[in-house]
Design a protein around this motif. Structure first.
Motif, PDB file in Angstrom:
ATOM      1  N   CYS A 129     -41.186 -21.660 -33.812  1.00 36.90           N
ATOM      2  CA  CYS A 129     -40.880 -23.039 -34.388  1.00 36.90           C
ATOM      3  C   CYS A 129     -39.903 -22.888 -35.338  1.00 36.90           C
ATOM      4  N   GLU A 185     -45.373 -21.638 -33.523  1.00 37.65           N
ATOM      5  CA  GLU A 185     -46.360 -22.813 -33.526  1.00 37.65           C
ATOM      6  C   GLU A 185     -47.659 -22.880 -31.993  1.00 37.65           C
ATOM      7  N   GLU A 223     -45.720 -22.588 -38.755  1.00 38.41           N
ATOM      8  CA  GLU A 223     -44.426 -24.021 -39.038  1.00 38.41           C
ATOM      9  C   GLU A 223     -43.063 -23.558 -39.466  1.00 38.41           C
ATOM     10  N   ASP A 233     -47.757 -27.207 -38.446  1.00 39.18           N
ATOM     11  CA  ASP A 233     -47.632 -28.292 -37.802  1.00 39.18           C
ATOM     12  C   ASP A 233     -48.920 -28.328 -37.112  1.00 39.18           C
ATOM     13  N   LYS A 244     -47.975 -33.741 -40.287  1.00 34.68           N
ATOM     14  CA  LYS A 244     -46.727 -33.179 -40.116  1.00 34.68           C
ATOM     15  C   LYS A 244     -46.221 -32.177 -40.752  1.00 34.68           C
ATOM     16  N   GLU A 263     -43.447 -29.511 -41.857  1.00 37.78           N
ATOM     17  CA  GLU A 263     -42.335 -28.820 -40.949  1.00 37.78           C
ATOM     18  C   GLU A 263     -41.321 -27.447 -41.731  1.00 37.78           C
ATOM     19  N   SER A 289     -43.385 -34.759 -42.470  1.00 39.31           N
ATOM     20  CA  SER A 289     -43.142 -35.407 -41.535  1.00 39.31           C
ATOM     21  C   SER A 289     -43.376 -37.300 -41.171  1.00 39.31           C
ATOM     22  N   ASP A 315     -37.631 -32.658 -40.720  1.00 38.97           N
ATOM     23  CA  ASP A 315     -37.952 -31.274 -39.971  1.00 38.97           C
ATOM     24  C   ASP A 315     -37.110 -30.124 -40.892  1.00 38.97           C
ATOM     25  N   ASN A 316     -36.850 -29.908 -40.021  1.00 39.93           N
ATOM     26  CA  ASN A 316     -36.018 -28.583 -40.169  1.00 39.93           C
ATOM     27  C   ASN A 316     -35.214 -29.469 -42.009  1.00 39.93           C
TER      28      ASN A 316
END
Length: 491
Positions: free
Chosen positions: A178, A193, A236, A252, A343, A345, A359, A406-407
């Motif tokens: 991931c 992940e 993650e 994650d 979550k 990330e 997230s 996310d990223n």
């Protein structure tokens, strides 16, 4: 030495609960070394360039950023006027040096300065489970395979100034690669992940590890070994504290929610190229956070925070069994033992600490609902500060709002650049130092129809070493894009 609740309360009284923040998101620390905007666009014949700003016109031309996004006649990427993109790799279209097609599902990416103006990128491919599940898995390159049944891994991409590219395998036979993280010594840490064991989901080896990939030395990647000291769980991202040598990692996962981890190296350990792969699996200490507010009250989940500027003190608790031989790592703690997050990330090391993404938290009560957070961990103060808070997106099918960060990367022009992995329309968007969001790009490849939307997340957002190009990928089908334009300090 842990930061005591009494000491944290005293510090909070002296410094306040954090900067008072305004706008759509929280303010964040200035990225050092902002670059000038002139002479930043390098045109090539393969690029698609936006015109004078007349188009579908989403956004506020007088707000922060670069103005409205203009629809792409090629149906791939909407950008502001004056910006252009070109395709670097495309799963099933471009080919590796070996003649096999570029693998699918692009994800976490890092850039490195190569010789004579070449940019090197390491690109994860988030392919989970057996190779037979995918048309374009990461090829099983000789000597670079961990588990021959697994589809994932990462590739190294060489980008020349004239647009020529080359791509080869960095590691293969891993699963669901991931995100990850760039090391200060110039390598890439790729994260699995998944926590599949040998015999599960078609795997022949245990998975859920971090592996080191060297973009400069192909021989260094032969006979890959997992860094078991970092633990076995749904990894993650990872960053390295450039001063102390600690590694910080995100998980994650849910049921229960995942954790933010710290790995403390053993006494006398010195980081360097390839050294992590040879340390014992019990080297150092893997720890999870236990947070509390200024009043000394335990905080069970970071999603509880609903105000930018919120500051939590952090103690660190040792993980009992980091290889999760019988119980998953995140389940080895009681309800009051550690602080979880919804979550976790991407991460990025800058400003002397780690920016990390959580997230969403829409399942919480209305007073706590949100669609994403960005936190900053300060290792010197041992605090987590909420820098960005995205509100719930009322209608994800329409353009103009962001959810599911996310990223993440810190921009050389100040502020953050974030890849969206939420519901509905997907964007790359910025968050300024003054606390305002603005669009950078919109995915127009996977729009689908109103009845059957087929959105795909952005991933792998990162600037080139010279700051002139922003690389990002549309995960499905797997397209890496190079974006250039009149970059400037976003206010």
């Amino acid at each position: 030495m842990p930061l005591s609740r009494r000491e944290f309360t005293r510090q909070s009284a002296l410094t306040g609960a954090g900067v008072a923040l305004t706008g759509a998101v929280g303010a964040l620390a200035t990225a050092p070394g902002a670059l000038a905007a002139e002479d930043n666009a390098e045109g090539t014949a393969a690029e698609v360039t936006r015109g004078d700003g007349h188009g579908d016109g989403h956004g506020d031309t007088h707000g922060p950023g670069y103005g409205p996004l203009i629809s792409d006649p090629k149906g791939i990427l909407a950008l502001p006027a004056g910006f252009s993109y070109r395709i670097v790799t495309h799963s099933g279209v471009t080919k590796l040096e070996s003649g096999e097609f570029t693998p699918a599902k692009h994800d976490g990416t890092a850039t490195f300065e190569g010789p004579r103006g070449v940019t090197l990128l390491v690109n994860n491919h988030e392919l989970k489970g057996p190779r037979t599940n995918y048309e374009y898995p990461v090829p099983l390159a000789d000597g670079l395979v961990y588990d021959p049944t697994a589809a994932g891994g990462c590739t190294v991409v060489e980008v020349h100034r004239d647009g020529r590219t080359a791509e080869w395998v960095g590691i293969s036979g891993t699963s669901q690669n991931c995100a990850g993280g760039r090391t200060p010594w110039g390598t890439w840490l790729t994260c699995e992940e998944t926590a599949d064991r040998a015999g599960e989901n078609g795997m022949t080896k245990d998975h859920g590890y971090v592996f080191e990939v060297d973009p400069y030395d192909r021989r260094a990647n032969r006979h890959p070994l997992p860094i078991k000291a970092f633990g076995r769980y749904e990894h993650e991202a990872v960053v390295i504290d450039t001063k102390r040598g600690h590694a910080y990692l995100t998980e994650d996962a849910s049921g229960p929610n995942g954790l933010f981890y710290r790995w403390v190296p053993p006494t006398g350990f010195q980081h360097g190229r390839g050294r992590l792969r040879h340390i014992p699996e019990d080297a150092g200490r893997l720890q999870a956070p236990k947070c509390y507010d200024a009043g000394g009250r335990f905080v069970d989940d970071l999603s509880r925070a609903t105000k930018t500027g919120t500051v939590y003190g952090v103690d660190w608790v040792d993980v009992p069994d980091r290889d999760a031989k019988t119980v998953p790592v995140r389940k080895q703690f009681g309800d009051a033992g550690v602080t979880r997050a919804r979550k976790l990330e991407g991460m990025w090391w800058a400003d002397g600490g780690a920016y990390l993404v959580s997230s969403y938290a829409r399942e919480e009560s209305p007073g706590q609902a949100h669609d994403g957070q960005v936190w900053f961990y300060d290792p010197r103060r041992r605090t987590l500060t909420l820098k960005v808070l995205l509100g719930v997106n009322a209608d994800p099918s329409k353009d103009g709002a962001y959810d599911g960060p996310d990223n993440i990367t810190v921009s050389p022009y100040g502020g953050l650049i974030i890849a969206e992995d939420g519901e509905g329309v997907q964007h790359l968007f910025g968050a300024t130092e003054r606390g305002r969001t603005y669009p950078i790009a919109r995915n127009e490849l996977n729009l689908g129809t109103e009845e059957e939307p087929e959105y795909s997340e952005f991933a792998g957002v990162v600037f080139s070493p010279d700051g002139r190009t922003l690389f990002a990928s549309i995960q499905t089908p797997g397209i890496m894009l190079a974006i250039t334009g009149p970059w400037k300090r976003a206010r």
